[in-house]
Design a protein around this motif. Structure first.
Motif, PDB file in Angstrom:
ATOM      1  N   ARG A   1       0.837  -1.218   0.000  1.00 41.94           N
ATOM      2  CA  ARG A   1       0.000   0.000   0.000  1.00 41.94           C
ATOM      3  C   ARG A   1       0.868   1.263   0.000  1.00 41.94           C
ATOM      4  NH1 ARG A   1      -2.336  -0.635   4.756  1.00 41.94           N
ATOM      5  NH2 ARG A   1      -1.228   1.011   5.852  1.00 41.94           N
ATOM      6  N   VAL A   2       1.930   1.258   0.802  1.00 44.82           N
ATOM      7  CA  VAL A   2       2.792   2.449   0.891  1.00 44.82           C
ATOM      8  C   VAL A   2       3.501   2.684  -0.446  1.00 44.82           C
ATOM      9  CG1 VAL A   2       4.776   3.448   2.073  1.00 44.82           C
ATOM     10  CG2 VAL A   2       3.016   2.254   3.385  1.00 44.82           C
ATOM     11  N   LEU A   3       3.967   1.618  -1.080  1.00 44.21           N
ATOM     12  CA  LEU A   3       4.544   1.767  -2.425  1.00 44.21           C
ATOM     13  C   LEU A   3       3.500   2.355  -3.377  1.00 44.21           C
ATOM     14  CD1 LEU A   3       6.480  -1.626  -2.860  1.00 44.21           C
ATOM     15  CD2 LEU A   3       7.503   0.627  -2.445  1.00 44.21           C
ATOM     16  N   ALA A   4       2.301   1.791  -3.358  1.00 48.38           N
ATOM     17  CA  ALA A   4       1.251   2.246  -4.281  1.00 48.38           C
ATOM     18  C   ALA A   4       0.979   3.736  -4.114  1.00 48.38           C
ATOM     19  CB  ALA A   4      -0.034   1.439  -4.046  1.00 48.38           C
ATOM     20  N   LYS A   5       0.939   4.194  -2.871  1.00 49.90           N
ATOM     21  CA  LYS A   5       0.572   5.596  -2.633  1.00 49.90           C
ATOM     22  C   LYS A   5       1.606   6.585  -3.177  1.00 49.90           C
ATOM     23  CE  LYS A   5      -2.738   5.028   1.117  1.00 49.90           C
ATOM     24  NZ  LYS A   5      -3.165   5.454   2.483  1.00 49.90           N
ATOM     25  N   GLN A   6       2.830   6.114  -3.438  1.00 54.26           N
ATOM     26  CA  GLN A   6       3.818   7.021  -4.032  1.00 54.26           C
ATOM     27  C   GLN A   6       3.397   7.455  -5.435  1.00 54.26           C
ATOM     28  OE1 GLN A   6       5.913   7.924  -1.655  1.00 54.26           O
ATOM     29  NE2 GLN A   6       4.858   6.315  -0.494  1.00 54.26           N
ATOM     30  N   TYR A   7       2.553   6.662  -6.082  1.00 52.90           N
ATOM     31  CA  TYR A   7       2.032   7.002  -7.408  1.00 52.90           C
ATOM     32  C   TYR A   7       0.578   7.478  -7.327  1.00 52.90           C
ATOM     33  CZ  TYR A   7       5.653   5.570 -10.807  1.00 52.90           C
ATOM     34  OH  TYR A   7       6.770   5.485 -11.617  1.00 52.90           O
TER      35      TYR A   7
ATOM     36  N   PRO B   1      -8.560   1.075  -5.067  1.00 49.41           N
ATOM     37  CA  PRO B   1      -8.860   1.468  -3.678  1.00 49.41           C
ATOM     38  C   PRO B   1      -7.651   1.432  -2.750  1.00 49.41           C
ATOM     39  CG  PRO B   1      -9.969  -0.610  -4.282  1.00 49.41           C
ATOM     40  CD  PRO B   1      -9.428  -0.023  -5.540  1.00 49.41           C
ATOM     41  N   VAL B   2      -6.579   0.731  -3.127  1.00 48.32           N
ATOM     42  CA  VAL B   2      -5.389   0.724  -2.268  1.00 48.32           C
ATOM     43  C   VAL B   2      -4.872   2.157  -2.059  1.00 48.32           C
ATOM     44  CG1 VAL B   2      -3.642   0.449  -4.091  1.00 48.32           C
ATOM     45  CG2 VAL B   2      -3.234  -0.567  -1.837  1.00 48.32           C
ATOM     46  N   LEU B   3      -5.178   3.049  -3.003  1.00 47.54           N
ATOM     47  CA  LEU B   3      -4.696   4.434  -2.892  1.00 47.54           C
ATOM     48  C   LEU B   3      -5.449   5.237  -1.840  1.00 47.54           C
ATOM     49  CD1 LEU B   3      -4.244   5.308  -6.672  1.00 47.54           C
ATOM     50  CD2 LEU B   3      -2.451   4.814  -4.995  1.00 47.54           C
ATOM     51  N   THR B   4      -6.648   4.783  -1.520  1.00 48.86           N
ATOM     52  CA  THR B   4      -7.459   5.544  -0.560  1.00 48.86           C
ATOM     53  C   THR B   4      -7.754   4.739   0.706  1.00 48.86           C
ATOM     54  OG1 THR B   4      -9.330   4.935  -1.988  1.00 48.86           O
ATOM     55  CG2 THR B   4      -8.522   7.181  -2.149  1.00 48.86           C
ATOM     56  N   ASP B   5      -7.170   3.527   0.803  1.00 53.71           N
ATOM     57  CA  ASP B   5      -7.241   2.783   2.056  1.00 53.71           C
ATOM     58  C   ASP B   5      -6.478   3.552   3.121  1.00 53.71           C
ATOM     59  OD1 ASP B   5      -8.675   0.695   1.027  1.00 53.71           O
ATOM     60  OD2 ASP B   5      -6.994  -0.711   0.952  1.00 53.71           O
TER      61      ASP B   5
END
Lengths: 180, 180
Positions: free
Chosen positions: B152-158, B170-174
């Motif tokens: 999730r933390v990796l995903a949020k970098q993008y 949704p992983v970006l807004t979890d």
């Protein structure tokens, strides 16, 4: 972080070995457990990632790079894998995913994309105008989405076994209304 | 799923190679990105898992198995890794985690735990009475919690690079209010 092709490929090439390390050889109750009706098991997650390799990310990138008058993507079938993989094993799906991803990354690298290509437009069937850069960033995030999902679905199989630890383990209560 | 020791060990032994496959060799912006102030980067996640090997799960299991009059666990320091790993690399943390986990699983297997031992009590400093079975189930879920967190933390970098794809990922807004 701003989009960077090499940094994106770093994640994309790690997803098949990461899924293999997490899921390869796990016994059946782990492999087939879900978060509830109509949600993905870890087996379904790998099948869905294979569908992405065959029908989603690279086919859409090719549509953009063809620079046609109407760069509209085909709709994507999120449940294609259900019928496709009825007789498959997790082990064979993991191997197939690794092979498809490797081939796709070889092709992606061969394009030597620069800023001009990354800014080219496509049309998503429901999201509307997008760029190749956004498509490739979404591919990276989609991988990570499903790594997180596989871990969460495994975790939820022990949702009651942890007893009073539930409030310290939010993965057990994430996505109370899960989606596939 | 009911708790099963062999099935639990299946997950526990896969976490170090899964973390290595996902995180080993990633470039710095991926390794050190977080979800916001006072949240864990992927580097912090591996440090936290090491802390768990050294100070949490097996030390608590040993307290339970000692069958003392007061099987109370030591409180756990969730931020021990911050000072401990200042000069470390991701690569060295991943190797250390794998070694500690391997040693711990060798010891766990050597105990040949049966239903009687798995039902033995301990006292968590804030959660109160627990059993060895619940402790071991929580160890499994805690691993999966942090595999999901790292992804999730990796995903949020993008998070912004995907453009209009956010509602499909949704992983970006979890965890809109993330915890470490």
């Amino acid at each position: 972080m701003n989009f960077d092709l090499d940094l994106s490929i770093q994640v994309l090439e790690r997803t098949p070995p990461a899924m293999h390390a997490m899921l390869g050889g796990l016994s059946e109750p782990w492999v087939s457990g879900t978060e509830g009706p109509d949600t993905f098991s870890p087996f379904d997650v790998v099948g869905h990632l294979i569908d992405g390799e065959e029908t989603d990310w690279m086919p859409r990138a090719r549509i953009i790079l063809a620079r046609g008058a109407d760069p509209r993507f085909e709709p994507y079938d999120r449940f294609r894998h259900r019928a496709r993989n009825v007789d498959r094993t997790m082990s064979s799906l993991l191997a197939e995913f690794a092979r498809l991803r490797s081939d796709n990354l070889t092709e992606l690298r061969s394009w030597r994309l620069g800023p001009a290509e990354l800014g080219l437009p496509g049309t998503h069937p429901s999201l509307g105008p997008v760029t190749l850069r956004q498509l490739l960033a979404a591919w990276v995030v989609h991988d990570l989405e499903h790594v997180a999902q596989a871990a969460r679905v495994l975790a939820k199989q022990y949702g009651t076994e942890v007893g009073p630890w539930v409030p310290f383990l939010p993965v057990l209560t994430d996505h109370p209304v899960p989606r596939s």
